[in-house]
Design a protein around this motif. Sequence first.
Motif, PDB file in Angstrom:
ATOM      1  N   VAL A   5       0.740  -1.205   0.255  1.00 22.38           N
ATOM      2  CA  VAL A   5      -0.095  -0.073  -0.013  1.00 22.38           C
ATOM      3  C   VAL A   5       0.897   1.148   0.174  1.00 22.38           C
ATOM      4  O   VAL A   5       1.819   1.417   0.885  1.00 22.38           O
ATOM      5  CB  VAL A   5      -1.041   0.124   1.417  1.00 22.38           C
ATOM      6  N   GLU A   6       0.831   2.052  -0.969  1.00 19.32           N
ATOM      7  CA  GLU A   6       1.562   3.158  -1.273  1.00 19.32           C
ATOM      8  C   GLU A   6       0.784   4.438  -0.540  1.00 19.32           C
ATOM      9  O   GLU A   6      -0.315   4.544  -0.542  1.00 19.32           O
ATOM     10  CB  GLU A   6       1.848   3.474  -2.583  1.00 19.32           C
ATOM     11  N   CYS A  22       5.660   2.936   1.394  1.00 17.87           N
ATOM     12  CA  CYS A  22       4.983   1.675   0.892  1.00 17.87           C
ATOM     13  C   CYS A  22       5.065   0.693   2.120  1.00 17.87           C
ATOM     14  O   CYS A  22       5.989   0.332   2.432  1.00 17.87           O
ATOM     15  CB  CYS A  22       5.485   1.026  -0.350  1.00 17.87           C
ATOM     16  N   ALA A  23       3.865   0.339   2.601  1.00 18.09           N
ATOM     17  CA  ALA A  23       3.730  -0.378   3.630  1.00 18.09           C
ATOM     18  C   ALA A  23       3.380  -1.925   3.054  1.00 18.09           C
ATOM     19  O   ALA A  23       2.415  -2.071   2.296  1.00 18.09           O
ATOM     20  CB  ALA A  23       2.882   0.068   4.601  1.00 18.09           C
ATOM     21  N   VAL A  93       2.546   8.158 -11.690  1.00 17.54           N
ATOM     22  CA  VAL A  93       1.781   7.369 -10.783  1.00 17.54           C
ATOM     23  C   VAL A  93       3.115   6.504 -10.373  1.00 17.54           C
ATOM     24  O   VAL A  93       3.813   5.972 -11.078  1.00 17.54           O
ATOM     25  CB  VAL A  93       0.705   6.653 -11.508  1.00 17.54           C
ATOM     26  N   TYR A  94       3.310   6.403  -8.897  1.00 18.45           N
ATOM     27  CA  TYR A  94       4.649   5.704  -8.676  1.00 18.45           C
ATOM     28  C   TYR A  94       4.140   4.489  -8.120  1.00 18.45           C
ATOM     29  O   TYR A  94       3.318   4.539  -6.978  1.00 18.45           O
ATOM     30  CB  TYR A  94       5.167   6.512  -7.499  1.00 18.45           C
ATOM     31  N   TYR A  95       4.733   3.197  -8.163  1.00 10.76           N
ATOM     32  CA  TYR A  95       4.273   1.755  -7.998  1.00 10.76           C
ATOM     33  C   TYR A  95       5.294   1.372  -7.077  1.00 10.76           C
ATOM     34  O   TYR A  95       6.544   1.397  -7.442  1.00 10.76           O
ATOM     35  CB  TYR A  95       4.175   1.170  -9.298  1.00 10.76           C
ATOM     36  N   GLN A 116      -0.847  -0.534  -5.808  1.00 11.01           N
ATOM     37  CA  GLN A 116      -1.944   0.142  -6.630  1.00 11.01           C
ATOM     38  C   GLN A 116      -1.382   1.486  -6.999  1.00 11.01           C
ATOM     39  O   GLN A 116      -2.185   1.990  -8.217  1.00 11.01           O
ATOM     40  CB  GLN A 116      -3.258   0.546  -5.769  1.00 11.01           C
ATOM     41  N   GLY A 117      -0.525   2.235  -6.594  1.00 10.31           N
ATOM     42  CA  GLY A 117       0.105   3.059  -6.981  1.00 10.31           C
ATOM     43  C   GLY A 117      -0.362   4.508  -6.061  1.00 10.31           C
ATOM     44  O   GLY A 117      -1.503   4.674  -5.668  1.00 10.31           O
TER      45      GLY A 117
END
Length: 124
Positions: A5-6, A22-23, A93-95, A116-117
Amino acid sequence: QVQLVESGGGLVQAGASLRVSCAASGSIFSINAMGWFRQAPGKEREFVAAISGSGISTSYADSVKGRFTISRDNAKNTVYLQMNSLNPEDTAVYYCARRRDYSTSMYLRDYYYWGQGTQVTVSS
């Protein structure tokens, strides 16, 4: 089941800094390399940065080298991307992505799990 999860994206002006996080959950975090990728509108997803399971080894795309820093806190199951001197070309969008291997990679095909970004927009 592994989940990523970002968070931390947003709208900033050129020259500003931003940190995205990001967790991760679902399995032992410290044994897997992690990466950040980004995708701008109309473009393919591209590699940004990666970090090994221990955090000792890192790699960066040439376009962000010297401006972005990837890090991880294995006690918190979290990986970070500190972004400095942002410019409009960083808008994407960062993934967050996770490998099933300990070492870093710049290739999308080497990452098995994806978040999900989070949107990062840099205005001029």
